[in-house]
Design a protein around this motif. Structure first.
Motif, PDB file in Angstrom:
ATOM      1  N   GLU A   1     -64.330 119.385  14.361  1.00 28.38           N
ATOM      2  CA  GLU A   1     -63.849 120.789  14.471  1.00 28.38           C
ATOM      3  C   GLU A   1     -62.503 121.031  15.671  1.00 28.38           C
ATOM      4  O   GLU A   1     -61.666 121.588  15.499  1.00 28.38           O
ATOM      5  CB  GLU A   1     -65.052 121.466  15.430  1.00 28.38           C
ATOM      6  CG  GLU A   1     -66.212 121.874  14.539  1.00 28.38           C
ATOM      7  CD  GLU A   1     -67.186 122.370  15.438  1.00 28.38           C
ATOM      8  OE1 GLU A   1     -67.461 122.276  16.659  1.00 28.38           O
ATOM      9  OE2 GLU A   1     -68.169 122.726  14.868  1.00 28.38           O
ATOM     10  N   ALA A   2     -62.466 120.076  16.528  1.00 25.72           N
ATOM     11  CA  ALA A   2     -61.327 119.732  17.387  1.00 25.72           C
ATOM     12  C   ALA A   2     -59.968 119.341  16.454  1.00 25.72           C
ATOM     13  O   ALA A   2     -58.876 120.006  16.638  1.00 25.72           O
ATOM     14  CB  ALA A   2     -61.236 118.937  18.528  1.00 25.72           C
TER      15      ALA A   2
ATOM     16  N   SER B   1     -55.052 120.914  13.680  1.00 29.90           N
ATOM     17  CA  SER B   1     -54.213 121.155  12.410  1.00 29.90           C
ATOM     18  C   SER B   1     -53.708 122.587  12.252  1.00 29.90           C
ATOM     19  O   SER B   1     -52.625 122.732  11.959  1.00 29.90           O
ATOM     20  CB  SER B   1     -55.108 120.591  11.291  1.00 29.90           C
ATOM     21  OG  SER B   1     -54.308 120.680  10.216  1.00 29.90           O
ATOM     22  N   GLU B   2     -54.598 123.438  12.568  1.00 28.74           N
ATOM     23  CA  GLU B   2     -54.235 124.904  12.240  1.00 28.74           C
ATOM     24  C   GLU B   2     -53.190 125.414  13.186  1.00 28.74           C
ATOM     25  O   GLU B   2     -52.436 126.069  12.896  1.00 28.74           O
ATOM     26  CB  GLU B   2     -55.411 125.732  12.438  1.00 28.74           C
ATOM     27  CG  GLU B   2     -56.653 125.562  11.244  1.00 28.74           C
ATOM     28  CD  GLU B   2     -57.674 126.551  11.423  1.00 28.74           C
ATOM     29  OE1 GLU B   2     -57.871 127.199  12.570  1.00 28.74           O
ATOM     30  OE2 GLU B   2     -58.359 126.557  10.671  1.00 28.74           O
TER      31      GLU B   2
ATOM     32  N   ARG C   1     -50.811 123.432  14.512  1.00 27.65           N
ATOM     33  CA  ARG C   1     -49.574 122.738  14.133  1.00 27.65           C
ATOM     34  C   ARG C   1     -49.050 123.436  12.711  1.00 27.65           C
ATOM     35  O   ARG C   1     -47.954 123.750  12.740  1.00 27.65           O
ATOM     36  CB  ARG C   1     -49.706 121.324  13.782  1.00 27.65           C
ATOM     37  CG  ARG C   1     -49.798 120.262  14.747  1.00 27.65           C
ATOM     38  CD  ARG C   1     -49.667 118.861  14.397  1.00 27.65           C
ATOM     39  NE  ARG C   1     -50.611 118.484  13.772  1.00 27.65           N
ATOM     40  CZ  ARG C   1     -51.482 118.010  13.484  1.00 27.65           C
ATOM     41  NH1 ARG C   1     -52.327 117.644  14.733  1.00 27.65           N
ATOM     42  NH2 ARG C   1     -52.385 117.524  12.431  1.00 27.65           N
ATOM     43  N   PHE C   2     -49.996 123.943  11.893  1.00 28.90           N
ATOM     44  CA  PHE C   2     -49.671 124.857  10.943  1.00 28.90           C
ATOM     45  C   PHE C   2     -48.935 126.058  11.105  1.00 28.90           C
ATOM     46  O   PHE C   2     -47.908 126.410  10.684  1.00 28.90           O
ATOM     47  CB  PHE C   2     -50.848 125.028   9.745  1.00 28.90           C
ATOM     48  CG  PHE C   2     -50.373 125.882   9.004  1.00 28.90           C
ATOM     49  CD1 PHE C   2     -49.749 125.347   7.657  1.00 28.90           C
ATOM     50  CD2 PHE C   2     -51.053 127.214   8.720  1.00 28.90           C
ATOM     51  CE1 PHE C   2     -49.366 126.048   6.662  1.00 28.90           C
ATOM     52  CE2 PHE C   2     -50.555 127.935   7.536  1.00 28.90           C
ATOM     53  CZ  PHE C   2     -49.888 127.481   6.555  1.00 28.90           C
ATOM     54  N   ARG C   3     -49.467 126.774  12.224  1.00 27.08           N
ATOM     55  CA  ARG C   3     -49.149 128.083  12.576  1.00 27.08           C
ATOM     56  C   ARG C   3     -47.793 127.880  13.352  1.00 27.08           C
ATOM     57  O   ARG C   3     -46.710 128.651  13.202  1.00 27.08           O
ATOM     58  CB  ARG C   3     -49.957 128.593  13.703  1.00 27.08           C
ATOM     59  CG  ARG C   3     -51.339 129.069  12.919  1.00 27.08           C
ATOM     60  CD  ARG C   3     -51.259 130.406  12.544  1.00 27.08           C
ATOM     61  NE  ARG C   3     -52.491 130.741  11.814  1.00 27.08           N
ATOM     62  CZ  ARG C   3     -52.711 130.961  10.781  1.00 27.08           C
ATOM     63  NH1 ARG C   3     -51.522 130.949   9.934  1.00 27.08           N
ATOM     64  NH2 ARG C   3     -53.823 131.308  10.030  1.00 27.08           N
ATOM     65  N   TYR C   4     -47.344 126.654  14.022  1.00 30.04           N
ATOM     66  CA  TYR C   4     -46.250 126.482  14.630  1.00 30.04           C
ATOM     67  C   TYR C   4     -44.994 126.229  13.715  1.00 30.04           C
ATOM     68  O   TYR C   4     -44.111 126.711  13.649  1.00 30.04           O
ATOM     69  CB  TYR C   4     -46.176 125.312  15.638  1.00 30.04           C
ATOM     70  CG  TYR C   4     -46.956 125.468  16.800  1.00 30.04           C
ATOM     71  CD1 TYR C   4     -46.835 126.786  17.668  1.00 30.04           C
ATOM     72  CD2 TYR C   4     -47.794 124.415  17.438  1.00 30.04           C
ATOM     73  CE1 TYR C   4     -47.773 126.864  18.645  1.00 30.04           C
ATOM     74  CE2 TYR C   4     -48.283 124.585  18.785  1.00 30.04           C
ATOM     75  CZ  TYR C   4     -48.217 125.966  19.249  1.00 30.04           C
ATOM     76  OH  TYR C   4     -49.081 126.238  20.623  1.00 30.04           O
ATOM     77  N   ALA C   5     -45.425 125.606  12.603  1.00 29.85           N
ATOM     78  CA  ALA C   5     -44.364 125.160  11.466  1.00 29.85           C
ATOM     79  C   ALA C   5     -44.396 126.512  10.758  1.00 29.85           C
ATOM     80  O   ALA C   5     -42.997 126.731  10.361  1.00 29.85           O
ATOM     81  CB  ALA C   5     -45.121 124.319  10.462  1.00 29.85           C
ATOM     82  N   MET C   6     -45.343 127.317  10.497  1.00 28.26           N
ATOM     83  CA  MET C   6     -45.011 128.722  10.001  1.00 28.26           C
ATOM     84  C   MET C   6     -43.993 129.590  10.739  1.00 28.26           C
ATOM     85  O   MET C   6     -43.083 130.235  10.161  1.00 28.26           O
ATOM     86  CB  MET C   6     -46.189 129.389   9.734  1.00 28.26           C
ATOM     87  CG  MET C   6     -47.308 128.622   8.863  1.00 28.26           C
ATOM     88  SD  MET C   6     -46.961 129.185   6.940  1.00 28.26           S
ATOM     89  CE  MET C   6     -46.992 130.862   6.889  1.00 28.26           C
ATOM     90  N   GLN C   7     -44.075 129.471  11.936  1.00 25.12           N
ATOM     91  CA  GLN C   7     -43.584 130.324  12.904  1.00 25.12           C
ATOM     92  C   GLN C   7     -42.057 129.807  12.870  1.00 25.12           C
ATOM     93  O   GLN C   7     -41.036 130.521  13.153  1.00 25.12           O
ATOM     94  CB  GLN C   7     -44.090 130.609  14.382  1.00 25.12           C
ATOM     95  CG  GLN C   7     -45.454 131.305  14.289  1.00 25.12           C
ATOM     96  CD  GLN C   7     -46.188 131.371  15.430  1.00 25.12           C
ATOM     97  OE1 GLN C   7     -45.718 130.389  16.481  1.00 25.12           O
ATOM     98  NE2 GLN C   7     -47.251 131.976  15.410  1.00 25.12           N
TER      99      GLN C   7
END
Length: 193
Positions: free
Chosen positions: A159-160, A165-166, A168-174
């Motif tokens: 879970e952690a 991972s989510e 990091r994905f959000r940062y990459a998207m932004q």
């Protein structure tokens, strides 16, 4: 056979005979053997489990029965578990407060599930999911709680890892100026971001 023997005496006090009463204990011995077999079978079944089993009396705060998995998980010996107050010896103050409220619910509903961190004898914390059930003694008003505990360390780590991972994905998207989309091939749906 159970035997009761009594010596008889005459009017002068001299031994004059013996009265013996014998009782056949075969049926009782059979029941005792069956009970020993059942207790042995139950112990084997409990100790074969990977999850912890813990039966305690909340009125006196003592463990009544537990399995080998609980000894292994907690790091305590059978003798130590028998002597320790339960559940206070195994959880932090914050977890004990949550557990007290949870136990009130269990007393009202008969069961429930809670996550607590089991504190091992060596101080390490084991995240554990407990399924707790209420049992009433048929011969008295006593109530007992049975707790089956499963180590959820790997689940908590997964879970952690997913949360990280989510993130990091959000940062990459932004951070990107390019348009991105997610295409579900099965439904042919496209999600833009």
């Amino acid at each position: 056979v159970w035997a009761s023997v009594r010596q008889l005496r005459d009017a002068t006090g001299a031994p004059s005979g013996v009265i013996a009463v014998n009782r056949d204990l075969s049926a009782r011995k059979d029941v005792e053997a069956a009970l020993r077999h059942e207790v042995g079978f139950t112990d084997q079944a409990l100790n074969a489990q990977m999850d912890t089993f813990f039966l305690f009396d909340p009125a006196i705060g003592k463990a009544l029965r537990w399995n080998r998995a609980f000894c292994d998980q907690s790091g305590y010996t059978d003798e130590e578990i028998a002597a320790l107050p339960a559940p206070a010896s195994y959880y932090s103050e914050a977890d004990l407060e949550r557990a007290a409220a949870f136990i009130e619910d269990v007393l009202a509903t008969g069961g429930g599930t809670i996550e607590l961190d089991l504190i091992r004898k060596d101080g390490r914390l084991i995240p554990t999911e407990y399924r707790v059930s209420l049992i009433r003694d048929k011969t008295s008003e006593s109530i007992f709680l049975i707790s089956i505990g499963r180590d959820i360390t790997k689940r908590k780590q997964a879970e952690a890892s997913l949360v990280e991972s989510e993130k990091r994905f959000r940062y990459a998207m932004q951070a990107t100026s390019d348009g991105l989309y997610d295409w579900n091939i099965q439904t042919n749906e496209i999600y833009f971001s």
